[in-house]
Design a protein around this motif. Structure first.
Motif, PDB file in Angstrom:
ATOM      1  N   GLY A   1      31.692  42.086  37.851  1.00  0.00           N
ATOM      2  CA  GLY A   1      31.825  40.889  38.527  1.00  0.00           C
ATOM      3  C   GLY A   1      32.114  39.698  37.646  1.00  0.00           C
TER       4      GLY A   1
ATOM      5  N   ARG B   1      31.525  45.504  49.525  1.00  0.00           N
ATOM      6  CA  ARG B   1      30.385  44.915  49.123  1.00  0.00           C
ATOM      7  C   ARG B   1      29.173  44.211  50.084  1.00  0.00           C
TER       8      ARG B   1
ATOM      9  N   GLU C   1      26.966  41.779  37.198  1.00  0.00           N
ATOM     10  CA  GLU C   1      27.307  40.276  37.168  1.00  0.00           C
ATOM     11  C   GLU C   1      26.469  39.583  36.494  1.00  0.00           C
TER      12      GLU C   1
ATOM     13  N   ARG D   1      30.913  28.081  37.448  1.00  0.00           N
ATOM     14  CA  ARG D   1      32.025  28.591  37.644  1.00  0.00           C
ATOM     15  C   ARG D   1      32.907  27.566  38.672  1.00  0.00           C
TER      16      ARG D   1
ATOM     17  N   ARG E   1      34.835  41.567  50.071  1.00  0.00           N
ATOM     18  CA  ARG E   1      33.825  40.862  50.332  1.00  0.00           C
ATOM     19  C   ARG E   1      33.360  40.292  51.596  1.00  0.00           C
TER      20      ARG E   1
ATOM     21  N   ASN F   1      33.640  37.086  37.353  1.00  0.00           N
ATOM     22  CA  ASN F   1      33.157  35.451  37.593  1.00  0.00           C
ATOM     23  C   ASN F   1      31.931  35.002  37.460  1.00  0.00           C
TER      24      ASN F   1
HETATM   25  C1  PEP Z   1      32.553  37.952  40.501  1.00  0.00           C
HETATM   26  O1  PEP Z   1      31.666  37.400  40.281  1.00  0.00           O
HETATM   27  O2  PEP Z   1      33.372  38.376  39.698  1.00  0.00           O
HETATM   28  C2  PEP Z   1      33.113  38.677  41.888  1.00  0.00           C
HETATM   29  C3  PEP Z   1      34.016  39.650  41.868  1.00  0.00           C
HETATM   30  O3  PEP Z   1      32.214  38.186  43.026  1.00  0.00           O
HETATM   31  P1  PEP Z   1      32.467  36.997  43.692  1.00  0.00           P
HETATM   32  O4  PEP Z   1      33.673  36.164  42.821  1.00  0.00           O
HETATM   33  O5  PEP Z   1      32.458  36.900  44.998  1.00  0.00           O
HETATM   34  O6  PEP Z   1      31.262  36.215  43.190  1.00  0.00           O
END
Ligand code: PEP
Ligand code: MG
Length: 764
Positions: free
Chosen positions: A640, A520, A619, A653, A484, A642
């Protein structure tokens, strides 16, 4: 509170009374003597200086009863023999409700409890105030008079201020003795329940992120100077609130803005300011005035059951704390350059990832926040730093002070405040047990990660800081599946120039050696704000101008980063991953920008990477339905989870109330993930997953069942994941999962748990 000082004949007495009480307390503490004799002297002095025939101190015992510990005026034989049951009488009421009780004729009050052994029948008026420490009632301080006397607001505040000082001495054991101090520390002991956000167990000492200032100088020498200090501090407080409200990055959050607006109203409230000024005119320092008015207002507000007032109480607590910090010239613990204990447990109402990164990581063990969820970025940073972290710990800030011992159990979400020796011993065992387990995981480190039926799985780590790099070797992970890059930007106070970025990326690649690293590109926006980048106000920042959207609109930032990456990876393989891609043209545009930078390097003869791979993060759900168009444009994709889950379920989240409402092991979520695996196979494009989901063993198992063969997680999860994989038959799981996905609805968690139990798969 309406005090007409001029009309009140007692006003003139209360001013010297407080001053004299404080002076006498200081003298008593400096004189030789045991705890009991000090307590006896204290009640004698207060009774004299408050012109009360009686002054008594009751302390709370373990069973909740109140024991008379010292008295001037009541029968001395009652000391240590008189116990008021929990809630009994006006003293019990004061303790139960944590509010002052002021009765001109106590005997007429229905709650009055007559105890003949005290000889108190001759007294009419009674004023009782709670002795409070960190929101916990330690006892009650009482004065009584024969006359039917109406105690004034000043009397109440003088007694509250005195009780505040007595509380500090009680806790230190300087008065009432070590036995009582031990019992008090037991009273302050407690467990707060929250939700684990980063696994681990931490034994350590609390550091409040926004330190509460302990006012030590109560009385002022120069009232005019103190009024000036108060006025200047108020101005700074208002200015800082105005600044926060106009700062685009903060004002965008709806709730946050409401809170700030409420603060601003408070800060401009003339009544509040007038009460503080009045307290200064009575002889207090500006700091003590803030504290006293805060205590008195708090007490009044606590009487209200209305949730609105409870919320305002939080505002008041926060504002008073801010004001005290301004007066003391302090900011947050990190920015103060405070020397942290080596086993720091940070406690905060709320904290952003950048604020956490401000601290000296080598001294942090645990983190407790009143808000936050496991997928929030502060949780991700906590995981990266290996902290035991718990979120949703309601009202914990009120209950602790810097220096308090505490244990964070981020397996269960319990925070033990000032734990007893037995609890510490039990946790020390638990820590040893975890260490044994870690050793077992370490023993697996060099084994190939293969399921029982021979499926090779690549386990990678998520990283974002240079300190993460050693985790690669320690965990035995095969590479960095997600770097990241924005975390580097968040710990910097200015935008890092290209050369600095190049140097950082080079160090990361050097550190990783032969292991691959996926960088990323900048994923800013949402809850990741950079103080030096202007961000427009947005209603829904998670859905707003962030990640690739921002990079395409501001190609300057993106291009600088790409140049730095290309230069750092000269002669080596470079993987760049684009976050938050929603439609195929976005990845095309990003690739075009990258391509142009490669050409530039070529033209200038600058050495280039030996191989360049460009991938997209999946994502945003829209991309799930365009996978066939996307795949030909990319060298790899990484889910991704999350963000994908947050958008799939429309559940923020970072909001603890909703973040766990939906299960990523639900049929709908697993079907979505399966689409990605199938498209990858169809197009021959490698597919990975790098959300927090991969770090939990049962979820990781399900991912393998869906066909994922590379997953990326926090370093601490590698050992448990490997242990799970070595005990798993991936083929059997795939068959079972396929059947479940065809026939069931809702969460498959119980079925997967049952599968693991029946098959002896090691889940942790
Ligand atoms: C995600 O969204 O799962 C991800 C890996 O990126 P971040 O948590 O940094 O948004
Ligand atoms: Mg994301």
């Amino acid at each position: 509170m309406h005090t007409r000082r001029g009309d009140d004949p007692r006003t003139l007495q209360s001013e010297p009374a407080l001053r004299a009480i404080m002076r006498r307390l200081r003298e008593i503490m400096a004189e030789p003597g045991d705890g009991q004799s000090r307590l006896d002297k204290i009640v004698r002095q207060i009774s004299g200086l408050m012109v009360a025939e009686v002054c008594s101190i009751y302390l709370k015992r373990q069973d909740g009863s109140l024991e008379l510990f010292a008295t001037e005026g009541l029968n001395k034989e009652a000391v240590h023999s008189l116990r008021m049951m929990r809630g009994e009488g006006l003293v019990g009421r004061c303790a139960e409700m944590a509010v002052p009780v002021n009765e001109p004729d106590a005997k007429l009050h229905p709650a009055f409890s007559y105890r003949p052994e005290t000889g108190e029948e001759i007294y009419h008026s009674l004023l009782a105030v709670p002795i409070l420490r960190g929101g916990t009632v330690l006892g009650v301080l009482v004065i009584q008079n024969r006359t039917r006397r109406e105690y004034t607001d000043e009397d109440v505040e003088v007694l509250l201020t005195t009780a505040m000082v007595v509380a500090e001495h009680l806790v230190s054991g300087a008065v009432a003795g070590a036995g009582a101090a031990a019992e008090i520390s037991r009273a302050l002991t407690g467990v707060v329940r929250g939700e684990p956000i980063s696994d681990g167990i931490a034994l350590g000492h609390v550091v409040l992120h926004e330190p509460r200032v302990v006012v030590t100088k109560l009385l002022a020498e120069d009232a005019a100077a103190e009024l000036d200090r108060l006025e200047a501090a108020m101005q700074r407080l208002r200015a800082s609130l105005d600044e926060m409200l106009s700062a685009d990055s903060l004002a965008q959050a709806g709730d946050h803005r409401d809170v700030l607006e409420a603060y601003r109203m408070f800060a401009h409230d003339r009544g509040w300011v007038r009460r503080m000024e009045a307290a200064v005119r009575e002889g207090l320092t500006a700091d003590a005035a803030v504290e006293r008015v805060h205590n008195a207002t708090r007490t009044r507000m606590l009487r209200q059951n209305d949730p609105y007032w409870r919320e305002r109480l939080r505002d008041l607590d926060d504002l008073s704390a801010r004001l005290l910090r301004i007066l003391a010239g302090r900011t947050t613990a990190a920015r103060e350059g405070l020397v942290l204990p080596i086993d720091t447990i940070l406690v905060a109402r709320t904290m952003g990832p950048a604020e956490l990164l401000d601290y000296d990581r080598s001294r942090l063990r645990g983190l407790v926040i009143e808000e936050g969820s496991g997928q929030s970025h502060v949780a991700i940073v906590a995981k990266a730093l290996g902290l035991a972290a718990v979120g949703q710990a309601k009202a914990i800030v009120e209950r602790v002070s810097t220096g308090d011992p505490a244990i964070v159990d981020a397996e269960t979400g319990d925070i033990h405040l000032r734990p007893s020796a037995e609890v510490v011993a039990a946790y020390s065992d638990k820590v040893r047990f975890r260490a044994r387990r870690q050793r077992r995981y370490r023993a697996l480190r060099d084994l190939p990660t293969v399921t029982k039926d021979g499926a090779r799985i690549a386990l990678q780590i998520n990283a974002g800081l240079l300190v993460d790099i050693p985790h690669l070797a320690e965990s035995g992970a095969e590479g960095i599946g997600l770097f990241r890059t924005e975390l580097q930007f968040m710990i910097s106070s200015t935008f890092p120039r290209r050369d600095r970025q190049t140097e950082t990326y080079r160090q990361i690649l050097d550190g990783a050696g032969a292991k691959p690293v996926v960088f990323r590109s900048l994923d800013i926006g949402g809850d990741k704000v950079l103080p030096y980048i202007r961000h427009p106000k947005e209603e829904n920042p998670a859905l707003g101008w962030r990640a690739i959207r921002m990079s395409l609109d501001r190609p300057g930032l993106f291009r600088t980063q790409v140049q730095a990456l290309l230069r750092a990876a000269a002669g080596r393989e470079l993987s760049i991953m684009i976050p938050m891609v929603s439609v195929v043209p976005e990845i095309e545009a990003a690739k075009a920008l990258i391509g142009r930078e490669v050409e530039q390097l070529q033209k200038r003869g600058v050495p280039r990477p030996s191989k360049l791979r460009i991938g997209a993060m999946i994502e945003v759900p829209s991309l799930l339905y365009e996978l066939d168009s996307l795949m030909p444009h990319v060298d790899f994709v990484s889910v991704g989870s999350n963000d994908l889950m947050q958008f799939l379920f429309a559940a923020d989240r970072a909001n603890g109330r909703v973040a766990h409402r939906y299960d990523p092991l639900s049929v709908c979520a697993l079907r979505a993930l399966k689409l990605v695996v199938q498209a990858g196979l169809k197009h021959g494009v490698p597919v990975t997953l790098c959300g927090e989901m991969a770090g939990r063993t049962i979820e990781a198992m399900a991912l393998i069942g869906l066909g994922f063969r590379t997953i990326s997680m926090s370093p601490a999860s590698i050992g448990p994941a490997k242990s799970m994989i070595l005990s798993l038959d991936a083929g059997r799981l795939a068959a079972v999962l396929e059947e479940l996905l065809r026939t069931k609805s809702g969460s498959l968690r119980p079925h997967l748990q049952e599968f693991a139990r029946a098959e002896g798969v090691e889940l942790s």
